[in-house]
Design a protein around this motif. Structure first.
Motif: not given
Ligand code: MRU
Length: 351
Positions: A52-55, A95, A160, A166-167, A172, A199, A239-240, A250-251, A317
């Motif tokens: 999980r985590g956008a990147p 997602r 979060c 998450a990357t 980030t 998280q 951020a997502d 974001n979360k 989010f």
């Molecule tokens: O539901 P998740 O755990 O995927 O949510 C993650 C977040 O909201 C993070 O803050 C966001 O993806 C940035 S990660 C560098």
């Protein structure tokens, strides 16, 4: 040195012919990797929060395209570019909110179009690895840029997990916190628990402690009290998706922190690579907010905590309006008080 070798925490690894994903649902109790050999399994892993985590979702998707291509090149060597399309569509919809997922699949679609017939898989894998490496490099750059903004002895709160987990690596928001801590600028780090998946409690605390960085957990509801009574300098989040006007998805809970930060004179910093900016969307109101199963709220750690018959709203989010954000830190530079003009200035092609 290989950019990936510098990090201690690796959420995603490519191992000769398959993808290894650290199962983030098990942390911090167990550190286990799941082996992924097909695109469908990668799609499921994204949907089920293994990764999980956008990147991180975007990077996983890039490798998943390689797995899909392998399957289709073998099954239909002449038609694989057509046959792969359904897998890629399902993958990009695993997602809905984090735009990095679609960004990565689109980048891999272009790579499929230009791939040579002789060794398409090697060509696609090289692109997936380069998406992975570029993400780590972006995070290190953002870490330095964000840490420069911090005052000495800063007290920060993050929400979060926007870290290595998450990357591609380094993180980030946690990248800025790592860099700030290494520079001796950060005195105290708070991490919000982040219900319902926790998280903050499970992942951010674990990740920081891997590097002996001290962290203090906060129930999500304690932020206002801490800002008013204990003093806080910065809220730093990831951020997502960032809309073209600087609004940030974001979360869930990020928006409340931004409102509280403005009320208490606390700085609010969003740290996100440009792969998280969606220039096609004018404003945050256009961003699709993921709704997940209410069971995630009605239970905690696998145990039901609400009475039978209770219902729960589980939007995962929220949108923070750009006017509540002091700095948007990207690998291309820092945008102060982000708006459409500031975001546009990050790019060479004014749109
Ligand atoms: O539901 P998740 O755990 O995927 O949510 C993650 C977040 O909201 C993070 O803050 C966001 O993806 C940035 S990660 C560098």
């Amino acid at each position: 040195m290989d950019v990936r070798a510098r990090d201690k925490v690796h959420a995603i690894k490519w191992s000769s012919d398959r993808l290894l994903l650290l199962d983030q649902r098990l942390l911090p109790e167990r550190k286990e990797y799941i082996s992924i050999a097909t695109c469908r399994d990668a799609t499921r892993a994204i949907r089920d929060m293994v990764v999980r985590g956008a990147p991180a979702i975007g990077i996983t998707a890039a490798y998943a395209v390689v797995l899909a291509a392998r399957e289709h090149v073998v099954a239909s060597p002449k038609q694989w570019r057509e046959a792969i399309k359904t897998d890629l569509q399902e993958l990009s919809e695993a997602r809905p909110t984090a735009v990095n997922l679609r960004w990565a699949v689109d980048r891999m679609r272009s790579t499929i179009a230009s791939a040579p017939d002789s060794d398409p898989l090697g060509y696609l894998l090289a692109e997936a690895k380069s998406i992975h490496d570029q993400d780590i490099a972006a995070n290190r750059r953002m870490g330095a840029l964000g840490a420069d903004l911090l005052n000495k002895h800063a007290t920060v709160l993050t929400h979060c997990n926007a870290g290595a987990l998450a990357t591609g690596g380094y993180g980030t928001a946690l990248g800025v916190i790592r860099a700030g801590f290494a520079a001796g600028k950060i005195k105290h780090i708070y991490a919000g628990e982040t219900r319902p998946w926790l998280q903050g409690a499970r992942l951010t605390a674990w990740e920081l402690l891997q590097e002996d960085i001290p962290v203090m957990l906060l129930p999500d509801s304690a932020a206002a009290h801490v800002m008013r009574s204990h003093g806080l300098d910065w809220v730093i989040v990831g951020a997502d998706r960032v809309a073209a006007n600087g609004d940030v998805a974001n979360k869930i809970g990020t928006y409340s922190l931004a409102v509280l930060a403005r009320e208490h004179g606390v700085g609010f910093m969003v740290v996100a690579p440009t792969s998280t900016i969606d220039r096609h969307l004018d404003a945050g109101a256009d961003i699709e907010i993921e709704l997940r199963d209410s069971e995630e709220v009605l239970t905690c750690g696998g145990r039901r905590i609400a009475p039978e018959g209770a219902r729960a709203f589980n939007a995962v989010f929220d949108i923070t309006p750009a006017e509540l954000i002091d700095y948007l830190v990207t690998e291309k530079g820092v945008v102060e008080r982000p708006d459409a003009t500031g975001i546009r200035a990050l790019y060479d092609d004014p749109r």
